[in-house]
Scaffold this motif. Structure first.
Motif, PDB file in Angstrom:
ATOM      1  N   THR A 104       0.849  -1.038   0.186  1.00  0.00           N
ATOM      2  CA  THR A 104       0.072   0.131  -0.054  1.00  0.00           C
ATOM      3  C   THR A 104       0.938   1.322   0.010  1.00  0.00           C
ATOM      4  O   THR A 104       1.849   1.309   0.831  1.00  0.00           O
ATOM      5  CB  THR A 104      -0.864  -0.025   1.287  1.00  0.00           C
ATOM      6  N   VAL A 107      -1.233   6.683  -0.986  1.00  0.00           N
ATOM      7  CA  VAL A 107      -2.722   5.970  -0.847  1.00  0.00           C
ATOM      8  C   VAL A 107      -2.872   6.382   0.552  1.00  0.00           C
ATOM      9  O   VAL A 107      -4.401   6.846   0.830  1.00  0.00           O
ATOM     10  CB  VAL A 107      -2.871   4.718  -1.182  1.00  0.00           C
ATOM     11  N   LYS A 108      -2.090   5.980   1.670  1.00  0.00           N
ATOM     12  CA  LYS A 108      -2.493   6.384   2.991  1.00  0.00           C
ATOM     13  C   LYS A 108      -2.773   7.804   3.342  1.00  0.00           C
ATOM     14  O   LYS A 108      -3.572   8.124   4.358  1.00  0.00           O
ATOM     15  CB  LYS A 108      -1.203   6.051   3.724  1.00  0.00           C
ATOM     16  N   SER A 131       4.971   0.578  -1.836  1.00  0.00           N
ATOM     17  CA  SER A 131       4.804   1.005  -0.619  1.00  0.00           C
ATOM     18  C   SER A 131       5.522   2.407  -0.591  1.00  0.00           C
ATOM     19  O   SER A 131       5.002   3.343   0.327  1.00  0.00           O
ATOM     20  CB  SER A 131       5.274   0.157   0.319  1.00  0.00           C
TER      21      SER A 131
END
Length: 218
Positions: A114, A118-119, A149
């Motif tokens: 991820t 996106v976080k 990531s």
């Protein structure tokens, strides 16, 4: 690359009625193509084929054993024709390969992890999901992975950023974009503009006409 045994049989009857009869009994019409040799009309059990291919996106070496013969043919799935009504597979083409000669194939590109972007509210946009590669049949991977990531908002990756396994050459344009992390405000702006347009249209259709002040009035 995964190697799987698959039993097949030769067929000597052709035509649409015969093909339909075969499918009703669980068999799929197939053809084995070989380099410089005549093609061979085959039939393969649909359940056995699906089990052999598994979740490897079709990128397996199939050891085809024709009924009545002791010789095995190393082959890959060249192409298949799915039923447009979703009732299985209509036809399959196999390509016989030499384990010491490179072949070209299409494989899946899998983005793992991820991304930090996106976080933080960004959107991961993947523009390439398949890659064209060249390698020896035994070196063919089921997919190529890239860990996203560390990608932050505004980052993007190209084909040249991918690292294929040893012995595998990616044939896509090295400068071609693969994926990027979009800023969340770009998505919000697009949604806002669409909602604004819909709101303006609804107001124009349903709102009463605006009264104009009489001439000379205050």
């Amino acid at each position: 690359m995964k190697k799987v045994k698959l039993a097949v049989k030769e067929r000597d009857s052709f035509g649409s009625p015969e093909a339909r009869r075969m499918r009703k009994s669980g068999w799929i019409p197939a053809v084995l193509y070989g380099a410089g040799e005549d093609s061979v009309a085959l039939a393969v059990k649909e359940k056995a084929l699906k089990k052999a291919l598994g979740r490897e996106h079709g990128n397996v070496i199939l050891s085809l054993t024709i009924e009545g013969s002791k010789n095995a043919h190393a082959a890959i799935l060249k192409e298949y024709q799915p039923d447009p009504l979703g009732r299985g597979i209509l036809h399959v083409d196999f390509l016989e390969v030499s384990m010491d000669k490179p072949i070209e194939a299409s494989i899946h590109l899998e983005l793992t992890g991820t991304s930090q972007g996106v976080k933080d509210g960004g959107i991961l946009d993947q523009s390439h999901r398949e890659l064209q590669i060249r390698c020896l049949p035994g070196d063919m991977p089921s997919s190529i992975e890239y860990d996203v990531s560390e990608m932050v908002i505004g980052d993007s990756i190209r084909v040249s950023d991918l690292t294929p396994p040893s012995g595998v050459e990616i044939l896509n344009d090295p400068e071609s974009g693969v994926a990027s992390v979009l800023a969340p405000k770009l998505v919000v702006e697009e949604v806002t503009e669409e909602e604004a347009a819909e709101g303006a249209e609804a107001a124009a259709e349903g709102a009463p006409a605006e009264e104009k002040p009489a001439e000379g009035g205050e």
